[in-house]
Design a protein around this motif. Structure first.
Motif, mmCIF file in Angstrom:
data_model
loop_
_atom_site.group_PDB
_atom_site.id
_atom_site.type_symbol
_atom_site.label_atom_id
_atom_site.label_comp_id
_atom_site.label_asym_id
_atom_site.label_seq_id
_atom_site.Cartn_x
_atom_site.Cartn_y
_atom_site.Cartn_z
ATOM 1 N N THR A 10 -20.805 -44.888 6.978
ATOM 2 C CA THR A 10 -19.514 -44.279 6.663
ATOM 3 C C THR A 10 -19.734 -43.197 5.623
ATOM 4 O OG1 THR A 10 -18.312 -46.342 7.091
ATOM 5 C CG2 THR A 10 -17.195 -44.682 5.731
ATOM 6 N N LEU A 11 -19.401 -41.962 5.988
ATOM 7 C CA LEU A 11 -19.575 -40.868 5.042
ATOM 8 C C LEU A 11 -18.496 -40.925 3.968
ATOM 9 C CD1 LEU A 11 -20.466 -37.875 7.395
ATOM 10 C CD2 LEU A 11 -22.008 -39.418 6.174
ATOM 11 N N LYS A 12 -18.848 -40.461 2.777
ATOM 12 C CA LYS A 12 -17.944 -40.444 1.628
ATOM 13 C C LYS A 12 -17.921 -39.027 1.044
ATOM 14 C CE LYS A 12 -16.345 -43.806 0.465
ATOM 15 N NZ LYS A 12 -15.140 -44.505 0.971
ATOM 16 N N PRO A 13 -16.935 -38.712 0.207
ATOM 17 C CA PRO A 13 -16.984 -37.423 -0.502
ATOM 18 C C PRO A 13 -18.257 -37.336 -1.335
ATOM 19 C CG PRO A 13 -14.800 -38.413 -0.694
ATOM 20 C CD PRO A 13 -15.695 -39.469 -0.106
ATOM 21 N N PHE A 14 -18.965 -36.224 -1.225
ATOM 22 C CA PHE A 14 -20.277 -36.135 -1.887
ATOM 23 C C PHE A 14 -20.194 -35.707 -3.345
ATOM 24 C CE2 PHE A 14 -19.763 -32.331 0.883
ATOM 25 C CZ PHE A 14 -19.610 -31.355 -0.087
ATOM 26 N N LEU A 15 -19.007 -35.345 -3.818
ATOM 27 C CA LEU A 15 -18.836 -35.013 -5.241
ATOM 28 C C LEU A 15 -18.237 -36.232 -5.944
ATOM 29 C CD1 LEU A 15 -17.432 -31.396 -4.821
ATOM 30 C CD2 LEU A 15 -19.763 -32.055 -5.466
ATOM 31 N N ASP A 16 -19.034 -36.914 -6.738
ATOM 32 C CA ASP A 16 -18.612 -38.205 -7.291
ATOM 33 C C ASP A 16 -17.704 -38.068 -8.510
ATOM 34 O OD1 ASP A 16 -21.251 -37.235 -8.285
ATOM 35 O OD2 ASP A 16 -20.960 -38.843 -9.751
ATOM 36 N N ARG A 17 -17.867 -37.022 -9.283
ATOM 37 C CA ARG A 17 -17.045 -36.877 -10.503
ATOM 38 C C ARG A 17 -16.812 -35.382 -10.788
ATOM 39 N NH1 ARG A 17 -20.808 -35.518 -14.334
ATOM 40 N NH2 ARG A 17 -22.972 -36.159 -13.945
ATOM 41 N N PRO A 18 -16.148 -34.692 -9.878
ATOM 42 C CA PRO A 18 -15.967 -33.245 -10.055
ATOM 43 C C PRO A 18 -15.138 -32.912 -11.284
ATOM 44 C CG PRO A 18 -14.577 -34.063 -8.293
ATOM 45 C CD PRO A 18 -15.491 -35.181 -8.667
ATOM 46 N N ASN A 19 -15.558 -31.887 -11.991
ATOM 47 C CA ASN A 19 -14.825 -31.428 -13.165
ATOM 48 C C ASN A 19 -13.536 -30.732 -12.760
ATOM 49 O OD1 ASN A 19 -14.527 -30.229 -15.998
ATOM 50 N ND2 ASN A 19 -14.742 -28.389 -14.753
ATOM 51 N N ALA A 20 -13.595 -29.904 -11.722
ATOM 52 C CA ALA A 20 -12.424 -29.144 -11.279
ATOM 53 C C ALA A 20 -12.487 -28.956 -9.773
ATOM 54 C CB ALA A 20 -12.366 -27.784 -11.976
ATOM 55 N N MET A 21 -11.317 -29.064 -9.129
ATOM 56 C CA MET A 21 -11.214 -28.864 -7.688
ATOM 57 C C MET A 21 -10.109 -27.840 -7.459
ATOM 58 S SD MET A 21 -11.711 -32.829 -6.450
ATOM 59 C CE MET A 21 -12.687 -32.527 -4.984
ATOM 60 N N TRP A 22 -10.527 -26.585 -7.345
ATOM 61 C CA TRP A 22 -9.584 -25.483 -7.196
ATOM 62 C C TRP A 22 -9.261 -25.245 -5.730
ATOM 63 C CZ3 TRP A 22 -7.394 -23.399 -11.396
ATOM 64 C CH2 TRP A 22 -8.047 -23.536 -12.626
ATOM 65 N N ALA A 23 -8.145 -24.608 -5.469
ATOM 66 C CA ALA A 23 -7.771 -24.227 -4.106
ATOM 67 C C ALA A 23 -6.956 -22.941 -4.165
ATOM 68 C CB ALA A 23 -6.973 -25.338 -3.435
ATOM 69 N N LEU A 24 -7.045 -22.165 -3.084
ATOM 70 C CA LEU A 24 -6.342 -20.885 -3.008
ATOM 71 C C LEU A 24 -5.218 -20.953 -1.989
ATOM 72 C CD1 LEU A 24 -9.189 -20.051 -4.231
ATOM 73 C CD2 LEU A 24 -8.736 -17.809 -3.238
ATOM 74 N N ALA A 25 -4.095 -20.392 -2.340
ATOM 75 C CA ALA A 25 -2.986 -20.209 -1.415
ATOM 76 C C ALA A 25 -2.937 -18.745 -0.995
ATOM 77 C CB ALA A 25 -1.666 -20.607 -2.073
ATOM 78 N N LEU A 26 -2.473 -18.520 0.231
ATOM 79 C CA LEU A 26 -2.241 -17.155 0.724
ATOM 80 C C LEU A 26 -3.461 -16.256 0.539
ATOM 81 C CD1 LEU A 26 1.396 -16.687 -0.658
ATOM 82 C CD2 LEU A 26 0.716 -17.226 1.695
ATOM 83 N N ASN A 27 -4.618 -16.767 0.969
ATOM 84 C CA ASN A 27 -5.830 -15.955 0.845
ATOM 85 C C ASN A 27 -6.336 -15.442 2.186
ATOM 86 O OD1 ASN A 27 -7.828 -14.752 -0.845
ATOM 87 N ND2 ASN A 27 -9.305 -16.280 -0.135
ATOM 88 N N PHE A 28 -5.613 -15.751 3.281
ATOM 89 C CA PHE A 28 -5.939 -15.164 4.583
ATOM 90 C C PHE A 28 -4.814 -14.229 4.988
ATOM 91 C CE2 PHE A 28 -9.330 -18.121 4.952
ATOM 92 C CZ PHE A 28 -10.133 -17.700 6.014
ATOM 93 N N LYS A 29 -5.177 -13.059 5.457
ATOM 94 C CA LYS A 29 -4.160 -12.067 5.827
ATOM 95 C C LYS A 29 -3.246 -12.599 6.928
ATOM 96 C CE LYS A 29 -7.661 -8.696 4.596
ATOM 97 N NZ LYS A 29 -8.741 -7.858 5.129
ATOM 98 N N SER A 30 -3.805 -13.385 7.871
ATOM 99 C CA SER A 30 -2.989 -13.918 8.958
ATOM 100 C C SER A 30 -1.978 -14.938 8.452
ATOM 101 C CB SER A 30 -3.881 -14.555 10.029
ATOM 102 O OG SER A 30 -4.686 -15.583 9.481
ATOM 103 N N HIS A 31 -2.324 -15.679 7.416
ATOM 104 C CA HIS A 31 -1.401 -16.671 6.854
ATOM 105 C C HIS A 31 -0.293 -15.979 6.057
ATOM 106 C CE1 HIS A 31 0.020 -20.528 5.696
ATOM 107 N NE2 HIS A 31 -0.486 -20.543 4.470
ATOM 108 N N ILE A 32 -0.658 -14.923 5.357
ATOM 109 C CA ILE A 32 0.351 -14.142 4.631
ATOM 110 C C ILE A 32 1.358 -13.562 5.621
ATOM 111 C CG2 ILE A 32 0.724 -12.096 3.194
ATOM 112 C CD1 ILE A 32 -2.134 -12.565 2.080
ATOM 113 N N ALA A 33 0.856 -13.052 6.755
ATOM 114 C CA ALA A 33 1.727 -12.436 7.746
ATOM 115 C C ALA A 33 2.691 -13.440 8.360
ATOM 116 C CB ALA A 33 0.888 -11.780 8.842
ATOM 117 N N GLU A 34 2.217 -14.679 8.637
ATOM 118 C CA GLU A 34 3.094 -15.634 9.316
ATOM 119 C C GLU A 34 4.153 -16.226 8.383
ATOM 120 O OE1 GLU A 34 0.888 -18.907 10.945
ATOM 121 O OE2 GLU A 34 0.621 -19.896 8.999
#
Length: 312
Positions: free
Chosen positions: A67-91
Motif C-alpha cells: 500500500t503506497l503512502k504519501p512520501f513526505l512524512d513531515r512537510p514544512n509547507a504544502m503550497w498550492a496555486l489557484a488560477l494558474n492555467f490559462k484554460s482554467h481562467i477562461a472557463e
C-alpha cells in the motif's frame, strides 16, 4: 529515480522503483540513510547516495503487494496555486494577477497516497467535490531570495497530484481554507521522480480521467507562471525547505463528447461555475491523474463513513 513510501509492519518505509512491477527497499540497499525522505533531502548528498546504492539493482519486491503512502512524512509547507492555467481562467471568468501567483496552503492530513481512497464529503455537507489534476513540485535544496534563473536547482523532483476541492466550503469566505483541506480529500504520488529523470516540466502534459473518461488534458506550458517563477516568488517570503510541496494549479475541463451525457448534464453540478465536461467526484468513482513521463496517480473515491446524520 522514482522513490516511493509504503506501509510495512505498522510504519512507513521507503523504496526505489526498479521496473514497472518491482522495487527495492531503501533499508536493504542503503541502511545508513534515514528512513524519512525529507531527512534524506536534508542531507546535501542524500539523493546522490541513494541513487548510487540503487544503481543496477533488480527489484525484489512487488509494487502490487504494498500500500503506497504519501512520501513526505513531515512537510514544512504544502503550497498550492489557484488560477494558474490559462484554460482554467477562461472557463471560470475569474481575474488573477499575471505577475504574482495566487497561493494558498494545504495540510498533510488532506492528502493520501497513490491507490489510497480519497474521501468524499457526505452529500448533506457538500456535493461539489472536484478533482484537479496537477503537477506537484518537491523542494530538495533550501534557499531564500532565489533568482529565477537558479530556481530549478532547488527542485528535488516531481509528482502527480489531485487537488481535491470542496467548492461549497471554498465559497464560504474570501479564503479557500477548509474547502481545500477536507480530510483525505486529495492525493499525490505514486512516487517522487527526480528532476534529472523527468526533465523540463513545460514539455509534458497532464491528463485527468474519471472512470476512464478524460476530463482534463493540457500541456504544462499552459501554466501562467512556471515552476521557476513560483519558486523564486515563494523564496522572497521565507526560506524554502527540503520537502516543501508546491501544487502548480489545474487546467480547465475538456468539452464533453456528444455521447457524454454525464458531462453535458449541468443540473448535476453544484459548484459556482457550471461547466460542460465537469463532473464531481462521488463515492465509487476512480480518478486518475497522469503526467506523461512521470506516471499515473490512481485513487478510488469512498464515502465518509465517520459522518452521522443529525437525529430528527
Amino acid at each position: 529515480m522514482k522513490i516511493i513510501a509504503y506501509a510495512e509492519s505498522g510504519h512507513t518505509a521507503l523504496g526505489v522503483v526498479t521496473s514497472s512491477t518491482h522495487f527495492v527497499a531503501v533499508a536493504d540497499i542503503a541502511p545508513d540513510l534515514p528512513a524519512s525522505l525529507i531527512a534524506i533531502l536534508e542531507q546535501e548528498d542524500g539523493l546522490a547516495r541513494l541513487r548510487k546504492a540503487a544503481h543496477g539493482r533488480e527489484g525484489d519486491r512487488l509494487l502490487a503487494s504494498v500500500t503506497l503512502k504519501p512520501f513526505l512524512d513531515r512537510p514544512n509547507a504544502m503550497w498550492a496555486l489557484a488560477l494558474n492555467f490559462k484554460s482554467h481562467i477562461a472557463e471560470t471568468g475569474l481575474q488573477t494577477s499575471l505577475d504574482f501567483p495566487h497561493l494558498f496552503m494545504r495540510t498533510a492530513a488532506s492528502y493520501v497516497g497513490g491507490g489510497e481512497p480519497i474521501v468524499a464529503p457526505p452529500e448533506a455537507i457538500a456535493r461539489a467535490f472536484d478533482y484537479e489534476g496537477e503537477l506537484g513540485v518537491v523542494i530538495g535544496k533550501p534557499g531564500r531570495y532565489i533568482p529565477v534563473e537558479q530556481a530549478m536547482e532547488h527542485v528535488a523532483g516531481y509528482t502527480c497530484l489531485n487537488e481535491g476541492s470542496v467548492r461549497e466550503y471554498q465559497m464560504h469566505n474570501r479564503q479557500f481554507g477548509l474547502g481545500k483541506n477536507f480530510e483525505a480529500s486529495g492525493s499525490y504520488g505514486p512516487w517522487l521522480m527526480t528532476g534529472d529523470e523527468f526533465g523540463d516540466p513545460a514539455t509534458h502534459t497532464v491528463v485527468t480521467r474519471v472512470n476512464g473518461v478524460v476530463r482534463q488534458r493540457a500541456p504544462l506550458d499552459d501554466m501562467l507562471l512556471d515552476v521557476a517563477r513560483v519558486i523564486s516568488y515563494l523564496s522572497q517570503g521565507y526560506r524554502l525547505r527540503p520537502g516543501d510541496l508546491i501544487a502548480m494549479g489545474t487546467p480547465g475541463a475538456l468539452k464533453p463528447q456528444p455521447d457524454d451525457k454525464e458531462g453535458q448534464d449541468l443540473s448535476r453540478q453544484y459548484g459556482p461555475f457550471p461547466t460542460p465536461g465537469l463532473v464531481h467526484m462521488r463515492p465509487g468513482d476512480c480518478v486518475e491523474v497522469e503526467i506523461d513521463g512521470l506516471g499515473v496517480l490512481r485513487n478510488p473515491v469512498t464515502a465518509d463513513t465517520s459522518y452521522a446524520a443529525p437525529a430528527r
